[in-house]
Design an enzyme around this catalytic site. Sequence first.
Site, PDB file in Angstrom:
ATOM      1  N   GLU A  41       0.883  -1.178   0.000  1.00  0.00           N
ATOM      2  CA  GLU A  41       0.000   0.000   0.000  1.00  0.00           C
ATOM      3  C   GLU A  41       0.913   1.218   0.000  1.00  0.00           C
ATOM      4  OE1 GLU A  41      -2.580   0.537   3.451  1.00  0.00           O
ATOM      5  OE2 GLU A  41      -2.958   2.617   2.869  1.00  0.00           O
ATOM      6  N   ARG A  45       1.258  10.195   0.416  1.00  0.00           N
ATOM      7  CA  ARG A  45       1.648  11.167   1.452  1.00  0.00           C
ATOM      8  C   ARG A  45       2.936  11.883   1.088  1.00  0.00           C
ATOM      9  NH1 ARG A  45       0.356   7.287   6.655  1.00  0.00           N
ATOM     10  NH2 ARG A  45      -1.709   6.717   5.904  1.00  0.00           N
ATOM     11  N   THR A  69      -4.188   6.262   1.294  1.00  0.00           N
ATOM     12  CA  THR A  69      -4.451   7.683   1.519  1.00  0.00           C
ATOM     13  C   THR A  69      -5.067   8.327   0.264  1.00  0.00           C
ATOM     14  OG1 THR A  69      -2.400   7.600   2.838  1.00  0.00           O
ATOM     15  CG2 THR A  69      -3.529   9.703   2.745  1.00  0.00           C
ATOM     16  N   LYS A 127     -11.358  -0.984   5.881  1.00  0.00           N
ATOM     17  CA  LYS A 127     -10.197  -0.779   6.744  1.00  0.00           C
ATOM     18  C   LYS A 127     -10.762  -0.231   8.059  1.00  0.00           C
ATOM     19  CE  LYS A 127      -6.418   2.627   7.002  1.00  0.00           C
ATOM     20  NZ  LYS A 127      -5.374   3.318   6.228  1.00  0.00           N
TER      21      LYS A 127
HETATM   22  C1  3PG Z   1      -2.386   4.163   8.030  1.00  0.00           C
HETATM   23  O1  3PG Z   1      -2.468   5.166   7.394  1.00  0.00           O
HETATM   24  O2  3PG Z   1      -2.982   3.155   7.696  1.00  0.00           O
HETATM   25  C2  3PG Z   1      -1.653   4.231   9.309  1.00  0.00           C
HETATM   26  O3  3PG Z   1      -0.925   5.418   9.373  1.00  0.00           O
HETATM   27  C3  3PG Z   1      -0.758   3.092   9.575  1.00  0.00           C
HETATM   28  O4  3PG Z   1      -0.711   3.025  10.940  1.00  0.00           O
HETATM   29  P1  3PG Z   1       0.584   2.575  11.724  1.00  0.00           P
HETATM   30  O5  3PG Z   1       1.689   3.501  11.269  1.00  0.00           O
HETATM   31  O6  3PG Z   1       0.218   2.728  13.162  1.00  0.00           O
HETATM   32  O7  3PG Z   1       0.867   1.143  11.334  1.00  0.00           O
END
Ligand code: 3PG
Length: 207
Positions: A41, A45, A69, A127
Amino acid sequence: MLSAREVMLVSKIIPVISVDSVEESLRLCEALVLGGVNIFEITLRTACAIDAINAVAREFPNAVTGAGTVLNAEQFKMVENAGATFAISPGLTQELASYKNSIPLLPGVATASEIMQGLAYGYDAFKLFPANIVGGIGALKAFGAPFKDVVFCPTGGINAANAREYLALENVLCIGGSWIVPNDLIKEGNFKEITTITKEALAALKS
Ligand code: 3PG
């Protein structure tokens, strides 16, 4: 085209990736594949994210390259054009839900009402985000009663210590997270260690 559920069954872990260059994305994804994870994924960002999705999708045709994102229809279109085979968003908007997508979307939810809205738009795979903050294991167990045909990829605060407990839940098909792709190791160029962490994480889930 894979369905959302098929995407969720590719690997127990979907690494949430944020990279600062295409080169970094290629080295990171190679490290993940060597460690046994063949799904990515790549989050929108960073400035290079679209180019990274494009390069990774071409370089790893046997892996499943997705975008994270994805916040609006314009971004959805961009990631499709870049070669992503799935998209993940932290939430769901009418704009995203009504976009005529050619790849599956895994929308983020945090509450019962958001699940119900997602169901009304035709989604039944989500999710859970940010998983640890919005109730974690307990919330997923509770959602299992009223939403028995709904499946989740909890993401946000998942790590080596709690991964197994999440994956043991019936309504969890996979987990997402950045703990197997630590930013400091990416910046140091220590991709070997990322392969090791990935192998260990998968082994821990099997044993
Ligand atoms: C996401 O966007 O899915 C999260 O930022 C991932 O979360 P984590 O960094 O706590 O694994």
